[in-house]
Design an enzyme around this catalytic site. Structure first.
Site, PDB file in Angstrom:
ATOM      1  N   LYS A   1      18.487-143.754 102.183  1.00 28.06           N
ATOM      2  CA  LYS A   1      17.319-144.483 102.676  1.00 28.06           C
ATOM      3  C   LYS A   1      16.391-143.704 103.593  1.00 28.06           C
ATOM      4  CE  LYS A   1      17.000-148.668 102.884  1.00 28.06           C
ATOM      5  NZ  LYS A   1      16.914-149.994 103.472  1.00 28.06           N
TER       6      LYS A   1
ATOM      7  N   GLU B   1       7.325-150.942 110.901  1.00 25.53           N
ATOM      8  CA  GLU B   1       7.949-152.245 111.163  1.00 25.53           C
ATOM      9  C   GLU B   1       7.839-152.586 112.641  1.00 25.53           C
ATOM     10  OE1 GLU B   1      11.723-152.683 108.503  1.00 25.53           O
ATOM     11  OE2 GLU B   1      11.392-150.575 108.939  1.00 25.53           O
TER      12      GLU B   1
END
Ligand code: ARG
Length: 459
Positions: A282, A289
């Site tokens: 990932k 965010e």
């Protein structure tokens, strides 16, 4: 030692002292507190309250304190209730009892409002520069990504093709309005509270106009009661910060979506992604965010202060001490976010092929309707005919582009071979050349305007 010990017998309860003290956060206004005091000592001299010699001594002590703040040499003691107490205590250590004359005709109520105003005026240029820096990255991206097409969305559904540059610039203008708002706020911050005393004004012949000028304020507050309690400027600042946060959040949400494998329009540079502790593959868009998340926190600062201000009785109330933390936090939050977002966008990789291949012929349906309009059919009818073409394509498991000419002519005889040119997304974009549209020439003009605006607000 507190500034108000005279009428008290016992010592303050330790926990109440903790609760009451603001030094843990208002020490950030040290330099501004000293500047206010320097101006006040001059005003006292002009009013005949201090001799020139006394004022000179006060000034020497205050200058020393100012440099202690600047070089982080100032030592706080547990008795320093707030920044004003700390400065007066230190001044006493440096110049002796004369320090006690500085607070003549002044209250911490008019002092603290002055300090916060000065603090904001000192710090706004840094925020303006950080916003402008992000804007310059957006302009730069618009310039370098000029050849790239992307699907434009409404309701997050594919709508019409646009230039990626047009999209970048759509995030420039909201920030430009934030800069405009900050500039418009400045004169409302630059109002002198000092000289209002605790609430009723000062009994000494202080020239508040001259005092305002000496501190770089536009004019003195015209009402002493209002002067000590007005926190509109703080609330307005928090509104602008919250709105800026909202703008950053919207941009961030797009980046989060577009860096996902489902879109894969963008990829973050490794320096601006974070890994997963469990899933080795990932690369998470954490900074974006956080931008999204902090927009909520920024809104909280605004609503918190508004709730604090609502229903306060006249003049100063200790509730007003709650103004500083949100102002500082809002500033710090934006100052942490803005440079990271700017650099993450500067180093972002764009995948033009992915973006272009996400444009399907259906996105030119409006162009198809416009084509019919060009052939004399009223738009409403053209819209219906195009809708029928879309339906036909769906029924055939096909696309608008793949329908045959006889399919089209079955809908209306006005169709001919030229209809297929409508499905070129570049053509669709090029047609939108009216001011503010996505056509390359309009976007180039927009880039020029954006540069001029930015120059104007940051120059
Ligand atoms: N620390 C206080 C504040 O931030 C300063 C003003 C105190 N005034 C008073 N009357 N206790 O608001």
């Amino acid at each position: 030692m507190s500034l108000w010990k005279g009428r008290f017998n016992g010592k303050a309860d330790a926990q109440m002292w903790e609760l009451n003290a603001s030094i843990s956060f208002d020490q950030r206004m040290g330099v501004q507190d000293v500047r206010g005091s320097l101006a006040w000592s001059k005003a006292l001299e002009l009013a005949g309250v201090l001799t020139a010699d006394e004022r000179t001594q006060l000034e020497a002590g205050l200058n020393q304190i100012e440099s202690e703040f600047r070089f982080q040499k100032f030592t706080f003691v547990p008795e320093d209730e707030d920044i004003h107490t700390a400065v007066e205590r230190r001044l006493g250590e440096l110049i002796g009892p004369l320090a006690g004359k500085l607070h003549t005709g002044r209250s911490r109520n008019d002092q603290v409002a002055t300090d916060l105003r000065l603090w904001l005026l000192d710090h706004l240029p840094k925020l303006v520069a950080a916003i402008a820096n992000l804007q310059s990255v957006l302009i730069h991206r618009a310039e370098t990504d000029l050849g790239t097409l992307m699907p434009g969305y409404t309701h997050l559904q594919r709508a019409q093709p646009i230039l990626l540059s047009h999209w970048w610039l759509s995030h420039f203008w909201p920030l430009q309005r934030d800069l405009d708002r900050l500039a418009a706020l400045e004169p409302r911050i630059a109002v002198l509270s000092l000289g209002a005393g605790a609430l009723a004004g000062t009994p000494f012949p202080i020239d508040r106009h001259a005092l305002a000028e000496s501190l770089g304020f536009d004019h003195p507050a015209p009402n002493s009661l209002d002067a000590v309690s007005d926190r509109d400027f703080a609330a307005e600042f928090l509104f602008i910060a919250a709105l800026t946060g909202t703008h950053l959040s919207k941009l961030a949400e797009n980046i989060v979506l577009f860096t996902s494998a489902e879109f894969a329009f963008f990829e973050l540079d490794d320096a601006y992604g974070t890994g997963s502790s469990l899933m080795p593959q990932k690369k998470n868009p954490d900074p974006f965010e956080l931008a999204r998340g902090k927009a909520g926190t920024l809104l909280g600062y605004l609503s918190g202060l508004m709730a604090t201000l609502k229903g306060l009785p006249s003049a100063y109330d200790k509730d007003l001490q709650e103004d500083k933390v949100p102002v500082f936090q809002a500033f710090d939050t934006l100052m942490a976010l803005l440079p990271v977002m700017a650099n993450a966008l500067r180093t972002l990789t764009v995948y033009p092929q992915r973006m272009e291949s996400a444009i399907d012929a259906g996105m030119m349906a409006t162009d198809l309707a416009d084509y019919l309009v060009g052939r004399g059919i009223p738009f409403r009818e053209a819209h219906t005919l195009t809708g029928q073409a879309v339906k036909l394509a769906l029924e055939k498991g096909s696309t608008l582009e793949a329908l045959t000419l006889s399919d089209y002519q079955s809908l209306h005889p006005v169709f001919d071979e030229s209809v297929y040119a409508v499905f070129d997304p570049r053509g669709s974009i090029a047609r939108r050349k009216a001011f503010g549209g996505t056509a390359p020439e309009a976007v180039k003009e927009q880039i020029k305007q954006a540069k001029e605006k930015l120059q104007g607000s940051n120059g």
